[in-house]
Design a protein around this motif. Structure first.
Motif, short mmCIF file in Angstrom:
data_model
loop_
_atom_site.label_atom_id
_atom_site.label_comp_id
_atom_site.label_asym_id
_atom_site.label_seq_id
_atom_site.Cartn_x
_atom_site.Cartn_y
_atom_site.Cartn_z
N ALA A 1 -68.77 -44.73 0.82
CA ALA A 1 -68.41 -45.43 2.06
C ALA A 1 -67.72 -44.49 3.04
O ALA A 1 -67.95 -44.58 4.25
N LEU A 2 -66.89 -43.60 2.52
CA LEU A 2 -66.21 -42.67 3.42
C LEU A 2 -67.20 -41.76 4.13
O LEU A 2 -67.10 -41.51 5.34
N VAL A 3 -68.21 -41.29 3.41
CA VAL A 3 -69.21 -40.41 4.01
C VAL A 3 -70.08 -41.16 5.01
O VAL A 3 -70.29 -40.70 6.14
N THR A 4 -70.58 -42.33 4.63
CA THR A 4 -71.46 -43.07 5.55
C THR A 4 -70.70 -43.55 6.78
O THR A 4 -71.20 -43.47 7.90
N LEU B 1 -57.27 -40.29 8.27
CA LEU B 1 -57.27 -38.89 8.73
C LEU B 1 -58.67 -38.35 8.90
O LEU B 1 -58.96 -37.63 9.86
N VAL B 2 -59.56 -38.68 7.97
CA VAL B 2 -60.95 -38.22 8.08
C VAL B 2 -61.60 -38.80 9.32
O VAL B 2 -62.28 -38.08 10.08
N PHE B 3 -61.41 -40.08 9.56
CA PHE B 3 -62.02 -40.70 10.74
C PHE B 3 -61.44 -40.14 12.04
O PHE B 3 -62.17 -39.93 13.02
N ALA B 4 -60.14 -39.87 12.05
CA ALA B 4 -59.52 -39.28 13.25
C ALA B 4 -60.04 -37.86 13.49
O ALA B 4 -60.33 -37.48 14.64
#
Length: 127
Positions: free
Chosen positions: A31-34, A84-87
């Motif tokens: 989910a984090l990657v997609t 943090l990844v999305f930002a």
């Protein structure tokens, strides 16, 4: 994307990404990657505000349905990593858009002279 459709399309894409990640397996990394790809695409194609909204919705989907599994937002270290990844992807996508659309110096050619047209011939009847 023009016309203000970036946020709705981004939210729909985030929902599809969560469903696809849930079907792919139980790992929260899917989910984090997609969702990261959705945020990156939104940051590259839409306005900064629409992409920030998509990132917030992506985090809420990840926190509430992937990490929490009950629809309630969870504030765990994994949710902080996702934020943090999305930002970071939001900043990277927006910077890539600014770099790719930088004005390129354009060389304007000198205006051309109109071609000299031959003088019109008079119409005469042969005969």
């Amino acid at each position: 994307m023009s016309g203000g459709f970036g946020f709705p399309f981004g939210c729909a894409a985030a929902v599809v990404a969560v469903i696809a990640a849930a079907l792919a397996g139980p790992s929260p990394w899917y989910a984090l990657v997609t969702l990261g790809l959705v945020v990156l695409a939104a940051a590259y194609r839409t306005s900064l505000f629409a992409a920030a909204g998509v990132a917030a919705v992506a985090w809420a989907l990840d926190s509430g349905f992937v990490l929490g599994r009950a629809g309630e937002l969870t504030f765990s270290p994994a949710a902080a990593v996702a934020a943090l990844v999305f930002a970071a992807l939001l900043a990277f996508g927006f910077a890539a858009r600014l770099i790719s659309r930088a004005p390129v110096p354009v060389r304007v050619p000198a205006p051309r002279r109109p071609a000299d047209a031959p003088a019109p011939r008079s119409l005469t009847t042969a005969g």
